[in-house]
Design a protein around this motif. Structure first.
Motif, PDB file in Angstrom:
ATOM      1  N   PRO A   9       0.816  -1.223   0.000  1.00 27.18           N
ATOM      2  CA  PRO A   9       0.000   0.000   0.000  1.00 27.18           C
ATOM      3  C   PRO A   9       0.853   1.278   0.000  1.00 27.18           C
ATOM      4  O   PRO A   9       1.971   1.291   0.517  1.00 27.18           O
ATOM      5  CB  PRO A   9      -0.807  -0.102   1.302  1.00 27.18           C
ATOM      6  N   LYS A  10       0.296   2.324  -0.575  1.00 27.05           N
ATOM      7  CA  LYS A  10       1.014   3.590  -0.710  1.00 27.05           C
ATOM      8  C   LYS A  10       1.494   4.117   0.640  1.00 27.05           C
ATOM      9  O   LYS A  10       2.636   4.571   0.761  1.00 27.05           O
ATOM     10  CB  LYS A  10       0.107   4.632  -1.377  1.00 27.05           C
ATOM     11  N   ALA A  11       0.655   4.074   1.675  1.00 27.83           N
ATOM     12  CA  ALA A  11       1.057   4.599   2.991  1.00 27.83           C
ATOM     13  C   ALA A  11       2.268   3.841   3.522  1.00 27.83           C
ATOM     14  O   ALA A  11       3.178   4.438   4.108  1.00 27.83           O
ATOM     15  CB  ALA A  11      -0.097   4.523   3.979  1.00 27.83           C
ATOM     16  N   ALA A  16       8.068   3.539   4.637  1.00 24.60           N
ATOM     17  CA  ALA A  16       9.327   2.833   4.378  1.00 24.60           C
ATOM     18  C   ALA A  16      10.381   3.783   3.814  1.00 24.60           C
ATOM     19  O   ALA A  16      11.550   3.738   4.204  1.00 24.60           O
ATOM     20  CB  ALA A  16       9.089   1.664   3.428  1.00 24.60           C
ATOM     21  N   LYS A  17       9.970   4.655   2.928  1.00 26.47           N
ATOM     22  CA  LYS A  17      10.913   5.621   2.356  1.00 26.47           C
ATOM     23  C   LYS A  17      11.460   6.542   3.445  1.00 26.47           C
ATOM     24  O   LYS A  17      12.659   6.814   3.500  1.00 26.47           O
ATOM     25  CB  LYS A  17      10.222   6.458   1.275  1.00 26.47           C
ATOM     26  N   GLY A  18      10.595   6.982   4.350  1.00 28.08           N
ATOM     27  CA  GLY A  18      11.041   7.831   5.456  1.00 28.08           C
ATOM     28  C   GLY A  18      12.003   7.107   6.381  1.00 28.08           C
ATOM     29  O   GLY A  18      12.992   7.693   6.850  1.00 28.08           O
ATOM     30  N   ARG A  84      -4.121   7.200   7.158  1.00 30.55           N
ATOM     31  CA  ARG A  84      -4.357   8.636   7.314  1.00 30.55           C
ATOM     32  C   ARG A  84      -3.274   9.302   8.164  1.00 30.55           C
ATOM     33  O   ARG A  84      -2.788  10.382   7.839  1.00 30.55           O
ATOM     34  CB  ARG A  84      -5.732   8.849   7.930  1.00 30.55           C
ATOM     35  N   GLN A  85      -2.887   8.653   9.271  1.00 25.25           N
ATOM     36  CA  GLN A  85      -1.829   9.215  10.119  1.00 25.25           C
ATOM     37  C   GLN A  85      -0.536   9.388   9.324  1.00 25.25           C
ATOM     38  O   GLN A  85       0.135  10.415   9.444  1.00 25.25           O
ATOM     39  CB  GLN A  85      -1.558   8.304  11.323  1.00 25.25           C
ATOM     40  N   ILE A  86      -0.191   8.397   8.535  1.00 25.62           N
ATOM     41  CA  ILE A  86       1.042   8.459   7.757  1.00 25.62           C
ATOM     42  C   ILE A  86       0.955   9.546   6.698  1.00 25.62           C
ATOM     43  O   ILE A  86       1.886  10.335   6.520  1.00 25.62           O
ATOM     44  CB  ILE A  86       1.349   7.086   7.123  1.00 25.62           C
TER      45      ILE A  86
END
Length: 166
Positions: A9-11, A16-18, A84-86
């Motif tokens: 999923p996008k979130a 993961a990128k962060g 949503r939090q992410i």
């Protein structure tokens, strides 16, 4: 052993990128204690679950509670973030995880060295190891100046989520 074969999923990709940018090593969608973990940070006993709409169903909430309880009994720190939090406050989510990992690392190092060293030597060795780990986590090479590090960072970076390899 991998436990996931579908699309991430996008979130979760954003989180993961962060984490990668923060220098934290992790595995994605792997089996841990019999359950799939979205993100597993092995060296700090951390599991991160990214909860989308699917996790709102009663049956899935029950499964999530079981997973979390088992992991916590086994000594893992479990973070649960909604999509949503992410998407709305990635910085806060990352801050929570990075702080936990940093504190875990410091406590672990302190325990390792407290048995073998004494006084000033223990503190000096602990400080040197923390600095070395910070440099490794941030990608600074041994003996490299800060200026050289930033110049190297400016070359060949790719900020596209979908363009990153895992």
């Amino acid at each position: 052993m991998k436990g996931f074969t579908g699309e991430i999923p996008k979130a979760q990709r954003i989180l993961a990128k962060g984490l990668r940018k923060a220098g934290i090593e992790f595995e994605e969608n792997c089996i841990c204690e019999g359950y799939e973990a979205d993100i597993l940070i092995c060296h700090a006993n951390v599991i991160i679950e990214v909860d989308g709409l699917y996790h709102l169903s009663k049956s899935q909430r029950e499964v999530d509670l079981k997973k979390t309880a088992l992991w916590e009994r086994k000594g893992y720190r479990v973070f649960r973030f909604t999509n949503r939090q992410i998407q709305e406050d990635l910085t806060r989510c990352l801050h929570q995880v990075v702080n936990w990992v940093d504190n875990y690392r410091r406590i672990k190092l302190d325990k390792e060295f407290s048995h073998n060293l004494s006084g000033d030597k223990k503190l000096r060795t602990l400080r040197q190891n923390l600095i070395r780990q910070e440099c490794q986590a941030k990608g600074i090479r041994h003996g490299e100046s800060i200026e050289a590090f930033f110049l190297r960072q400016g070359q060949g970076t790719d900020d596209e989520i979908d363009g990153e390899g895992r």
